[in-house]
Design a protein around this motif. Structure first.
Motif, PDB file in Angstrom:
ATOM      1  N   UNK A   1       0.705  -1.082   0.107  1.00 28.13           N
ATOM      2  CA  UNK A   1      -0.159  -0.028   0.042  1.00 28.13           C
ATOM      3  C   UNK A   1       0.915   1.275   0.005  1.00 28.13           C
TER       4      UNK A   1
ATOM      5  N   UNK B   1       2.218   1.860  -3.510  1.00 28.16           N
ATOM      6  CA  UNK B   1       1.211   2.396  -4.326  1.00 28.16           C
ATOM      7  C   UNK B   1       0.977   3.549  -4.119  1.00 28.16           C
ATOM      8  N   UNK B   2       0.849   3.972  -2.944  1.00 26.05           N
ATOM      9  CA  UNK B   2       0.626   5.262  -2.602  1.00 26.05           C
ATOM     10  C   UNK B   2       1.801   6.335  -3.059  1.00 26.05           C
TER      11      UNK B   2
ATOM     12  N   UNK C   1       1.726   6.733  -6.543  1.00 25.51           N
ATOM     13  CA  UNK C   1       0.320   6.817  -7.240  1.00 25.51           C
ATOM     14  C   UNK C   1      -0.026   5.768  -8.280  1.00 25.51           C
ATOM     15  N   UNK C   2       0.485   4.527  -8.000  1.00 24.34           N
ATOM     16  CA  UNK C   2      -0.428   3.561  -8.971  1.00 24.34           C
ATOM     17  C   UNK C   2      -1.579   3.029  -8.276  1.00 24.34           C
ATOM     18  N   UNK C   3      -2.371   2.438  -8.935  1.00 21.99           N
ATOM     19  CA  UNK C   3      -3.483   1.741  -8.524  1.00 21.99           C
ATOM     20  C   UNK C   3      -2.993   0.643  -7.712  1.00 21.99           C
ATOM     21  N   UNK C   4      -3.959  -0.057  -6.702  1.00 22.74           N
ATOM     22  CA  UNK C   4      -3.720  -0.905  -5.656  1.00 22.74           C
ATOM     23  C   UNK C   4      -4.759  -1.647  -5.091  1.00 22.74           C
ATOM     24  N   UNK C   5      -4.476  -2.958  -5.385  1.00 22.57           N
ATOM     25  CA  UNK C   5      -5.610  -3.993  -4.668  1.00 22.57           C
ATOM     26  C   UNK C   5      -4.856  -4.935  -3.827  1.00 22.57           C
TER      27      UNK C   5
ATOM     28  N   UNK D   1     -11.829  -4.154 -11.748  1.00 21.55           N
ATOM     29  CA  UNK D   1     -10.772  -4.134 -13.016  1.00 21.55           C
ATOM     30  C   UNK D   1      -9.899  -2.653 -12.947  1.00 21.55           C
ATOM     31  N   UNK D   2      -8.909  -2.825 -13.496  1.00 20.16           N
ATOM     32  CA  UNK D   2      -7.888  -1.515 -13.206  1.00 20.16           C
ATOM     33  C   UNK D   2      -6.976  -1.549 -14.331  1.00 20.16           C
ATOM     34  N   UNK D   3      -6.620  -0.312 -14.881  1.00 20.92           N
ATOM     35  CA  UNK D   3      -5.369  -0.170 -15.527  1.00 20.92           C
ATOM     36  C   UNK D   3      -3.954  -0.449 -14.805  1.00 20.92           C
TER      37      UNK D   3
END
Ligand SMILES: Cc1cc2nc3c(=O)[nH]c(=O)nc-3n(C[C@H](O)[C@H](O)[C@H](O)COP(=O)(O)OP(=O)(O)OC[C@H]3O[C@@H](n4cnc5c(N)ncnc54)[C@H](O)[C@@H]3O)c2cc1C
Lengths: 318, 248
Positions: free
Chosen positions: B127, B130-131, B134-138, B165-167
């Motif tokens: 996390x 990602x923060x 600034x990437x998407x995060x799951x 779904x995510x880029x």
């Protein structure tokens, strides 16, 4: 400055964990002589929080507040935190709170300490006790950041009532951009999840096969408990993965954990160390679980369970 | 597609947990170190993407030279190359800074890390990365497909799952479910031989300060002996749970 807590709700009502983080937030606010701000999303009625000492409820509204998004919720909480000059944030150990906490930490340039089990022993510098090594140990952690996020271990602090008359406001925050879209949600309804349960009833390989799980389910339903299982049971597909408890599965921190036909391997016990009271039912008096349990019955589950179910029915009816 | 898998070197799940130096350090004596199980689920998924979709898999760890055997194991499992950031992993924030820096230089499409390590249980590294980027995060990710530059993943939530779904680029917190236990790859002789020739780069850490410090460890208080109740005497168990333990 202020203490902020993220109080989660679902379908208009607060989760139990919301009251626990509010209770902890209140104690922390008292300890530091600050006010307690609770943040809610799309939760018009925040009055239930008045029982836990909250001074201000900020409800975030607007389209995005209706569906959980870690990125958007973290950005919104960060915005409230900056406006209210928050230096301490308290969140629960729910899947969603743990998801957004590190994102929030980056936004606030805060330190994040998860699995915290008690109030800080000192607030300057902030010193916290947390569990580690999958509940086999605790560590004391000192932060060197001015802003801190405390992730509270579930059921570690408890719910403490303190009446207050919170001011309730709503706020529209900026919506963070995200390419992520939730396309569907599959959620069992009507059953209690392991995360929320006060009592968890767990079955192991000793139950011989999925066809015998009606016994576990019946016991759980009488007690209002969630059902869980050991790893091989989920690996063999007898039960869903979401029920797998232990070091490589879910942690459990319920008040009562009843293990039936579970041997008590170290990896299983690691997941349940935080349960307050443990009961084991196992045919083998040498099973390691007896060393970890508070109460035990040496016996055949297929003998003991039907009797226990009948007796508990009578007990509950009385 | 370029994938970075972050690996943590952790004590084997059966290890006795003890502390030394006045309870300030983990006692590594007699302890065998393994790939953090959550990371291994992620690595296996990455190796599948390499085999089926020609992804390139790099494994990364932040740690001293004692972490190299598990990096070699990752290479034997199928990763193409390894990077070791030569530093002591002081806290999650410090580790995330190092990973983010490697990501910036390597432009990975997918960054996979275990949802938490089984030693510190911080559940923050993926996390934070990602923060920072600034990437998407799951996180708590239990399934993943990548098609046409888009990820379709499932996240375990309390009481169920959610499909998203995510880029790309995307950071994933891996756990069991992403692949099954039985899917884990046991390195064979050929893999082990090949791993010796694969690149393992050692790079210096970037400047970063930890945001917290562990000052001491302690073990839970010893538990009293179990109270055994006769299998024929269920009433006593109910009485104990109701009146003594007060849990029913
Ligand atoms: C890396 C790693 C990670 C692991 N992570 C986990 C984890 O997260 N969670 C986990 O659970 N395990 C985990 N394990 C597996 C663990 O080591 C054990 O194998 C597992 O917990 C055993 O499951 P069990 O108790 O259901 O089965 P068993 O060990 O087979 O025990 C069955 C028990 O049932 C009892 N029994 C049999 N018949 C009856 C009857 N009629 N009535 C009453 N009792 C009966 C037996 O006496 C026995 O004690 C992990 C292992 C490894 C190597």
């Amino acid at each position: 400055m202020a203490v902020l807590t993220y109080t989660e709700s679902e379908n208009g009502s607060f989760k139990k964990s919301a009251f626990e983080v509010a209770s902890y937030g209140k104690a922390l606010a008292d300890q530091t002589g600050q006010k307690l701000v609770a943040v809610t999303f799309n939760q018009e009625d925040g009055s239930a929080l008045s029982a836990y000492g909250v001074d201000l409820v900020v409800n975030i509204t607007g389209g995005f507040s209706e569906t959980f998004s870690a990125k958007k919720f973290a950005a919104a909480i960060a915005q409230v935190a900056s406006e209210k000059e928050v230096n301490l944030v308290v969140i629960s150990s729910s899947a969603n709170s743990k998801y957004l906490a590190p994102l929030l930490a980056v936004k606030l340039t805060a330190a994040y300490t998860s699995n915290v089990v008690a109030l800080p022993s000192s607030t300057e510098p902030l010193t916290l006790k947390r569990s580690c090594y999958t509940s086999k140990a605790f560590s004391t952690v000192t932060s060197n950041q001015p802003i801190n996020i405390i992730g509270l271990s579930s059921n570690a602090f408890g719910i403490i009532e303190t009446q207050s008359t919170p001011e309730q406001t709503s706020m529209t925050t900026d919506e963070a951009s995200s390419s992520m879209v939730v396309s569907s949600v599959e959620k069992v309804t009507g059953t209690i999840t392991i995360a929320d349960a006060d009592i968890v009833v767990s079955g192991g390989r000793g139950l011989k096969g999925p066809e015998n799980w009606h016994l576990v389910e019946e016991l759980a339903s009488i007690l209002g408990a969630a059902t869980a299982c050991s790893k091989p049971v989920s690996d063999m597909g007898w039960r869903p993965h979401s029920e797998h408890v232990g070091q490589t599965g879910k942690p459990v921190a319920s008040n009562l954990y009843i293990a039936i036909g579970v041997s008590g391997a170290i990896q299983h016990l690691a997941g349940i160390n935080s349960c307050k009271v443990k009961v084991v039912i196992n045919i083998d008096p040498e099973a390691p679980f007896f060393k970890a349990a508070d109460y035990g019955i040496v016996g055949d589950a297929f003998d003991v369970l039907p009797k226990l179910i009948e007796k508990l029915k009578t007990f509950k009816a009385a | 597609m370029k994938i970075l898998v972050c690996i943590s070197n952790v004590p084997d799940t059966t290890s006795k947990i003890n502390f030394v130096e006045s309870d300030t350090k983990f006692d590594t004596q007699g302890v065998q170190f393994i790939i953090n199980p959550n990371d291994e689920f992620g690595l296996t998924r990455a190796v599948w993407l390499q085999q089926k979709q020609q992804a390139e898999v790099t494994v990364l760890t932040v740690g001293d030279i004692s972490c190299e055997p598990i990096l070699r194991k990752c290479l034997a499992i199928g990763a193409d190359k390894a990077i070791r950031v030569d530093a002591t992993a002081t806290d999650g924030f410090f580790v995330a800074k190092q990973i983010a820096s490697v990501c910036e230089k390597g432009s990975y499409d997918l960054v996979i890390a275990g949802r938490e390590s089984i030693d510190h249980n911080g559940s923050m590294v993926p996390g934070l990365v990602a923060g920072m980027l600034e990437y998407e995060y799951i996180t708590n990710c239990i399934s993943l497909e990548v098609e046409n530059g888009q990820a379709i993943a499932a996240r375990e939530i309390d009481g169920g799952k959610e499909i998203v779904t995510s880029e790309l680029p995307l950071v994933l917190g891996a756990q069991k479910g992403l692949v099954e236990e039985s899917d884990l790859i046991i390195p064979n002789m050929r893999g082990i031989m090949q791993a010796r020739k694969k690149p393992l780069d050692v790079i210096p850490p970037i400047d970063a300060v930890a945001s917290s410090k562990v000052t001491s460890f302690e073990k839970p208080a010893a538990k009293g002996a179990v109270k055994l109740v006769d299998a024929e005497d269920i009433d006593t168990l109910i009485d104990l749970l109701h009146n003594e333990a007060k849990v029913i």
